[in-house]
Design an enzyme around this catalytic site. Structure first.
Site, PDB file in Angstrom:
ATOM      1  N   ARG A 236       0.841  -1.207   0.000  1.00 28.10           N
ATOM      2  CA  ARG A 236       0.000   0.000   0.000  1.00 28.10           C
ATOM      3  C   ARG A 236       0.870   1.249   0.000  1.00 28.10           C
ATOM      4  O   ARG A 236       1.910   1.286   0.661  1.00 28.10           O
ATOM      5  CB  ARG A 236      -0.943   0.000   1.194  1.00 28.10           C
ATOM      6  N   TRP A 237       0.388   2.230  -0.711  1.00 25.71           N
ATOM      7  CA  TRP A 237       1.116   3.497  -0.815  1.00 25.71           C
ATOM      8  C   TRP A 237       0.422   4.514   0.074  1.00 25.71           C
ATOM      9  O   TRP A 237      -0.814   4.590   0.095  1.00 25.71           O
ATOM     10  CB  TRP A 237       1.095   3.945  -2.276  1.00 25.71           C
ATOM     11  N   HIS A 238       1.211   5.290   0.811  1.00 21.26           N
ATOM     12  CA  HIS A 238       0.635   6.180   1.816  1.00 21.26           C
ATOM     13  C   HIS A 238       0.765   7.636   1.378  1.00 21.26           C
ATOM     14  O   HIS A 238       1.874   8.155   1.282  1.00 21.26           O
ATOM     15  CB  HIS A 238       1.318   5.929   3.165  1.00 21.26           C
ATOM     16  N   SER A 239      -0.349   8.246   1.121  1.00 22.85           N
ATOM     17  CA  SER A 239      -0.365   9.609   0.590  1.00 22.85           C
ATOM     18  C   SER A 239      -1.026  10.527   1.616  1.00 22.85           C
ATOM     19  O   SER A 239      -2.241  10.755   1.601  1.00 22.85           O
ATOM     20  CB  SER A 239      -1.116   9.620  -0.742  1.00 22.85           C
TER      21      SER A 239
END
Ligand code: BDR
Ligand code: CA
Length: 311
Positions: A236-239
């Site tokens: 998962r990418w955390h923005s």
């Protein structure tokens, strides 16, 4: 005259700032009235150039105001290791011919707060240096802000720049202290909420294939940081700034919030820049912050996806 909510964004673009700005530009209920630019992720020269470039790519006719080049008191290290040396993934984009306005960001914050008194939504996505300076110039600023949303902090001290502190607050703790003390109430989207609302990398890759200049540009500038994140933080990418912007634009997507007193630690040897939440309300301070604990994930993803696909 428009009934759209005027939205002023203080930001240090930055790859996740860029996604948040695309979300704001795409929102039908808000009108972005200015971008005030802080130093943070990288130096001010780059964050200003990145803001201007993003406006160009998005076709957004929004004034950009350069702010402070450094934190109020102590130098701080940037986040070029995450965002690229230029803050936008070092893709070598052609600079935007437009330049920033002559007015300083702190003065623009004050002027726009008068122009849109009682209606202005202020969203802070970077270190709080410009907002703190505006407050010093005019302590009545909070009276004219309808809502302040801050991306910053780590509510149980799971930091991302030190063990216990989050980047935006740790970059300029004195500024954060001034802002947290001066505003009677603000909404806080912290780093731990960000971690709890990751975007699946494979979905993001699909969204970035949208046939739009925004998606193509964003695919390029975010590639380096997405790879960096996939190596270290899993699927998962955390923005962070995108989540804060979702909370700002669609507050009713928040499924759980907690009201608590929050202060900023200025002195600790290991804890400078930590956001100290008085969970049990033991110190008698007012509940100055509404902490975002849980946001509707599907709604968040839909906002991001729509922002990337917008023409
Ligand atoms: C925050 O720090 C910056 O690197 C990001 O742009 C975001 O605003 C996350 O801690
Ligand atoms: Ca930021």
């Amino acid at each position: 005259m428009t009934d759209k909510t005027p939205l002023l964004i203080d930001t240090d673009p930055g790859v996740d700032d860029a996604l948040a700005l695309l979300m704001a530009f795409n929102d039908p209920r808000h009108r972005v009235v200015g971008l005030t630019i802080a130093a943070g992720n990288v130096g001010l020269r780059h964050t200003v150039a990145n803001a201007l470039k993003l406006c160009e790519v998005a076709g957004a006719d929004v004034p950009v105001f350069a702010g402070c080049e450094a934190p109020l008191l102590h130098p701080a290290r940037d986040a070029a290791n995450v965002h690229g040396q230029d803050g936008f993934g070092d893709v070598g984009y052609a600079p935007c011919p437009r330049t920033a306005e002559a007015e300083h960001a702190a003065l623009a914050i004050l002027r726009l707060s008068h122009q849109h008194a009682g209606r202005l939504l202020l969203v802070a996505l970077g270190p709080l240096t410009n907002v703190a300076l505006a407050l010093k110039l005019d302590p009545s600023l909070p009276q004219r802000i309808a809502r302040l949303v801050i991306m910053g902090g780590a509510v149980s001290a799971h930091g991302n720049i030190t063990a216990a502190a989050e980047f935006n607050i740790a970059f300029d703790p004195e500024a954060a202290h001034l802002v947290f003390s001066a505003f009677e109430h603000f909404d806080l989207a912290d780093w731990e909420a960000t971690i709890a609302h990751g975007l699946p990398h494979d979905e993001v890759v699909r969204w970035l294939q949208a046939d739009s200049p925004r998606a193509r540009f964003y695919e390029a500038i975010s590639r380096q940081t997405r790879e960096w994140s996939a190596d270290r933080r899993g699927d998962r990418w955390h923005s962070a700034d995108a989540l804060a912007m979702a909370y700002a634009l669609e507050p009713d997507g928040a499924l759980e919030r907690l009201e608590r007193p929050v202060a900023v630690e200025l002195d600790g040897r290991r804890t400078r820049g930590v956001t100290v939440v008085d969970w049990l309300r033991q110190e008698g301070g007012p509940d100055n912050a509404s902490l975002l604990m849980r946001y509707d994930q599907a709604r968040f993803e839909a906002l991001v996806r729509a922002a990337l696909a917008a023409g």
